[in-house]
Design an enzyme around this catalytic site. Structure first.
Site, PDB file in Angstrom:
ATOM      1  N   HIS A 229      -1.390   1.959   7.560  1.00  0.00           N
ATOM      2  CA  HIS A 229      -1.494   0.735   6.754  1.00  0.00           C
ATOM      3  C   HIS A 229      -0.544   0.809   5.553  1.00  0.00           C
ATOM      4  O   HIS A 229      -0.970   0.975   4.403  1.00  0.00           O
ATOM      5  CB  HIS A 229      -2.940   0.526   6.301  1.00  0.00           C
ATOM      6  CG  HIS A 229      -3.245  -0.886   5.896  1.00  0.00           C
ATOM      7  ND1 HIS A 229      -3.595  -1.860   6.806  1.00  0.00           N
ATOM      8  CD2 HIS A 229      -3.233  -1.494   4.694  1.00  0.00           C
ATOM      9  CE1 HIS A 229      -3.809  -2.998   6.182  1.00  0.00           C
ATOM     10  NE2 HIS A 229      -3.590  -2.803   4.881  1.00  0.00           N
TER      11      HIS A 229
ATOM     12  N   SER B  84     -15.252  -8.216  -4.288  1.00  0.00           N
ATOM     13  CA  SER B  84     -15.453  -9.538  -4.886  1.00  0.00           C
ATOM     14  C   SER B  84     -14.201 -10.389  -4.723  1.00  0.00           C
ATOM     15  O   SER B  84     -13.460 -10.638  -5.669  1.00  0.00           O
ATOM     16  CB  SER B  84     -15.824  -9.392  -6.362  1.00  0.00           C
ATOM     17  OG  SER B  84     -17.038  -8.710  -6.505  1.00  0.00           O
TER      18      SER B  84
ATOM     19  N   GLU C  40       2.560  -3.590   7.176  1.00  0.00           N
ATOM     20  CA  GLU C  40       3.361  -4.692   6.654  1.00  0.00           C
ATOM     21  C   GLU C  40       4.617  -4.144   5.983  1.00  0.00           C
ATOM     22  O   GLU C  40       4.585  -3.767   4.807  1.00  0.00           O
ATOM     23  CB  GLU C  40       2.563  -5.540   5.655  1.00  0.00           C
ATOM     24  CG  GLU C  40       1.501  -6.399   6.315  1.00  0.00           C
ATOM     25  CD  GLU C  40       0.764  -7.301   5.326  1.00  0.00           C
ATOM     26  OE1 GLU C  40       1.046  -7.210   4.103  1.00  0.00           O
ATOM     27  OE2 GLU C  40      -0.091  -8.078   5.769  1.00  0.00           O
TER      28      GLU C  40
ATOM     29  N   GLU D 172      -3.854  -9.159  11.618  1.00  0.00           N
ATOM     30  CA  GLU D 172      -4.493  -9.400  10.310  1.00  0.00           C
ATOM     31  C   GLU D 172      -4.344 -10.867   9.945  1.00  0.00           C
ATOM     32  O   GLU D 172      -3.243 -11.411   9.966  1.00  0.00           O
ATOM     33  CB  GLU D 172      -3.852  -8.519   9.236  1.00  0.00           C
ATOM     34  CG  GLU D 172      -4.470  -8.690   7.842  1.00  0.00           C
ATOM     35  CD  GLU D 172      -3.810  -7.776   6.816  1.00  0.00           C
ATOM     36  OE1 GLU D 172      -3.597  -6.585   7.136  1.00  0.00           O
ATOM     37  OE2 GLU D 172      -3.490  -8.249   5.704  1.00  0.00           O
TER      38      GLU D 172
END
Length: 817
Positions: free
Chosen positions: A498, A663, A534, A621
């Site tokens: 990742h 959050s 990415e 994704e």
């Protein structure tokens, strides 16, 4: 003398009248656009305090009055607020009987964490918006509180302000003309924002020196001691429910649960934990013991640093433990117990204080009888793992070893497969709970594939990420736990490197990692390799050079399992890869990533070009939020629907970002939900409910897509070009007419039903459309789309030919600068 007295009296009288007429409070309002008919009501506010006193924002509420245009409830969101969008709440009340322009009001309030508003200041912007639970269209032309000519902040008394429930500003609808409205006891749907500011526990092991803090009692929370099930007595003290504290830094860094200076954040195990701990801080609790006993004390901690003298515990002012070690748990949300035995405690009420020396996160203290121990502890809220439902057949049992046929992911027999799955957040921040999270997702959500986000970078843009380079064993072990659980549950798993970087920066580390993974797990059909998440700020040729090192290394060990290659520009420019694909390998796919609030038709066009060029595409994704992951707290469901339909039509496997309790609006869990599960719908965010519904929907079996692509003829054709100009007067549908109208010049707005055609030399900087049956520009469907100038189809004979059709109650099209 008499004249002077009279003059003075007049002056005083005038001053008194002036003071009495001055407003102690007022609201300024504006609208962010002039759209009076759409699926959102958008209203921005500023509150001005001229009362001469400071008040808590939590004591203030705003009411905005409108006609609901239907019976379904409404869903509130705060897009931005100076006080923090997470600290702005919204609820709705119906009015019975309805008044002119007001059948419902939105009541906007603030949490305790929003802070205070001093006299002589304003609240700053509060950007609010809400939509119908059924995504209906509002007609705002008759709404009491709206004025779509007010595009700059203007004092506006049709929005009302209340202090402690008493009106201090504004004129309610019906005042002086209608009877006082009776508020229906039942409220409609109430939704508070999901997002809070991004929480990142600091990792600097050297605390900043600060002045000696003043111990402060905290009357805000009344602690409850919870008995924990077991064979003996257990007492649970949650970290956040202290009765006193000493904290060396001002303000609650985590911005949750309480408003004092203790730093509290959502905990991956559910509930909250105290973090950002520095040397010398302490927390104090009231401890009630029913019977004298010898106790074992479990202190739940997390830290990637570890320290031999992390803390000690005082009982009634006496150190009863000595220095206690904080283990290196690997990450700030990877939890273990520090255990201290043989602590005698007499019956009665005691003061317990934990005094900290090390950098760690603290979740709870659990005291258990040593003479009648309750057995191993589990995190509060952890529930048993779900079991397979009746008739359950795992994805791997159903599809076997995956392969690529043309552009299509297929099963072991060559039949098309469309998998649906979830991606974790970073394993160093939100690790899954072993033998809980994945099994619950498989058995309750029906996921077929999981993608652990094993971050690579140790530092990124000056921030400490603590990924694989910083702690390879911890990150690898967390990944292996998830691989083991995926194998056990019978689903597919992506081994994801990742990276957010130039992948060639870590080629040697990647090579060693994938050789190890292929050797250990390459024989399992469950495995999919994603060799670079990415790539950032690099060319496709650089990514391709990296891939030609890693792919052969994997293939030397594992000749068959799928390998996914990331594409340039955060996996958006698939058209570039399509013009220069990797050759000489089988079972290779290319990654597409998108976020519904940021990426639109132009990205779909690039992917369509790649598919038409024969490039196998997988959506490894995607999110319902914007590309930040949803730091603005907004979810974009209409555009998500467009993307989901597009993926289904092309039989594309997709994996949603993200399954965590962070959050942010892309997270599937609310901040206080336990990441282990199982989860009720009340534990899920709006995005979580949306994705769960998609997971459980019974999609029809995909049909094969054409596998004979045209030969690419250009190296840079990201936009599809019609092969011949469309008829400027499209053939009308039965019973309808479509006659070309006058040309469109920016700024142009059209609302209404019907079938219309225009010719235009320019469409400005963007076009936008809502609620239509069709919008075509030079033969390209842009229905219900936002499209910038760069993503419009090419002109034909120097013009755009636009067709607008709307057969429902209302539609909208605009061409704007």
């Amino acid at each position: 003398m008499k004249g002077y007295t009279k003059s003075m009296f007049c002056m005083v009288f005038i001053m008194i009248c002036t003071l009495l007429s001055a407003q102690s409070w007022h609201i300024e309002y504006k609208t962010p656009d002039t759209h009076t008919q759409e699926q959102w009501i958008k209203a921005y506010f500023k509150i001005y305090n001229d009362s001469g006193t400071t008040v808590s924002l939590s004591d203030l509420t705003i009411r905005y009055w409108y006609t609901p245009d239907g019976t379904a409830g409404d869903v509130f969101g705060c897009w931005w607020a100076q006080a923090g969008s997470a600290n702005v709440t919204g609820s709705f009340q119906d009015i019975t009987p309805p008044l002119t322009g007001a059948g419902r009001y939105c009541e906007i309030g603030f949490t305790a964490e929003a802070g205070t508003l001093s006299s002589g200041t304003d609240s700053g912007e509060i950007q609010c918006a809400w939509h119908g639970a059924d995504w209906r269209t509002y007609d705002e032309t008759d709404d009491y509180s709206q004025d779509h000519t007010l595009t700059a902040y203007t004092t506006w008394d049709r929005v009302c302000l209340y202090l402690g429930g008493e009106s201090v500003w504004g004129t309610e609808p019906g005042s002086g003309q209608d009877p006082t409205p009776e508020v229906t006891p039942e409220t409609t749907t109430t939704t508070t924002p999901e997002n809070t500011p991004t929480l990142t526990t600091p990792v600097d092991p050297t605390p900043t020196e600060t002045a000696t803090p003043t111990p402060s009692p905290t009357p805000e929370a009344t602690p409850e001691q919870t008995s924990v099930p077991g064979t003996g007595t257990g007492i649970l003290l949650e970290a956040e429910d202290y009765t006193g504290y000493s904290d060396s830094t001002g303000g609650n860094e985590g911005n949750t649960y309480r408003t004092d200076d203790v730093d509290i954040e959502p905990c991956a195990e559910g509930g909250y934990n105290v973090g950002w701990i520095t040397d010398g801080e302490w927390l104090q609790y009231d401890l009630a013991v029913d019977a004298s006993d010898i106790f074992i004390v479990y202190v739940r901690v997390a830290s990637p640093l570890g320290k031999t003298d992390g803390f000690y515990i005082e009982l009634d002012g006496t150190d009863v433990t000595g220095p206690v070690e904080i283990p290196n748990t690997g990450a700030w949300q990877s939890w273990q117990d520090s255990v201290i035995g043989g602590i005698p405690i007499s019956a009665g009420v005691h003061t317990l204080r934990i005094v900290m020396h090390g950098d760690f996160n603290f979740n709870f203290i659990y005291l258990a009888s040593e003479t009648m121990p309750p057995g191993p502890t589990e995190p509060p809220g952890a529930l048993p793992t779900s079991t397979p439902p009746p008739g359950y057949v795992s994805a791997v049992s159903r599809f076997g070893s995956l392969q690529v046929s043309g552009t299509q992911l297929s099963d072991q027999n060559g039949n098309p497969v469309r998998l649906k799955g979830m991606c974790s957040h970073g394993l160093q921040w939100f690790p899954f709970m072993k033998e809980h999270t994945i099994h619950n997702l498989v058995y309750d959500w029906n996921i077929q594939v999981i993608r652990p986000a094993m971050y690579i970078e140790d530092y990124k843009n000056g921030d400490y990420w603590g990924g694989y380079i910083a702690q390879p064993e911890y990150m690898k072990n967390k990944l292996i736990e998830m691989i083991d659980d995926a194998l056990d549950a019978g689903i597919y798993i992506l081994i994801d490197w990742h990276i957010h970087n130039d992948p060639t920066n870590f080629t040697s580390e990647s090579l060693a990692f994938f050789e190890e993974m292929a050797a250990d797990y390459g024989s399992y059909p469950n495995i999919i390799y994603e060799i670079c998440n990415e790539p950032e700020n690099v060319s496709w040729s650089t990514v391709k050079s990296y891939a030609t090192v890693i792919i052969p290394a994997i293939r030397a060990i594992d000749p068959d399992n799928i390998i996914i290659v990331g594409t340039q520009n955060w996996c958006q420019d698939l058209d570039v890869a399509a013009d220069d694909p990797l050759t000489g390998y089988t079972n290779i796919m290319y990654a597409l990533h998108f976020y519904a609030g940021t990426h639109y038709q132009s990205i779909r066009d690039k992917a369509d070009y790649a598919l038409n060029s024969g490039l196998p595409v997988i959506v490894s994704e995607w999110g319902t939020s914007d590309s930040t992951g949803g730091s603005n707290g907004v979810t974009y469901f209409p555009e998500s629907d467009v993307w989901v339909d597009w993926m289904n039509q092309r039989n594309l496997t997709w994996i949603n970002w993200n399954f965590s309790n962070k959050s942010e609006s892309s997270a599937a869990l609310k901040a206080d939900a336990n990441i282990g599960g199982p989860w009720d719908d009340a534990d899920l965010t709006a995005s979580g409910l949306y994705i769960k519904t998609l997971m459980l929907s019974d999609d029809p079996e995909p049909t094969p897509t054409p596998t004979t692509p045209p030969e690419p003829t250009s190296t840079t054709p990201p936009e599809p070009t019609p092969t011949s100009p469309p008829d400027p007067t499209p053939t009308p549908q039965t019973g309808e007419t479509c006659t070309p109208g006058s040309s469109i010049t920016p700024d142009f707005v059209y609302d209404g039903t019907g079938d219309h055609c225009w010719e235009a030399a320019s469409l400005g900087n963007y076009i936008n459309s809502w609620n239509l049956s069709v919008l075509e520009v030079n033969g390209v469907d842009l229905t219900n789309q936002y499209a910038g100038a760069e993503s419009l189809p090419p002109k034909i004979d120097g013009k755009y030919y636009v067709r607008y059709k709307c057969s429902v109650s209302w539609g909208h099209f605009e061409a704007k600068n």
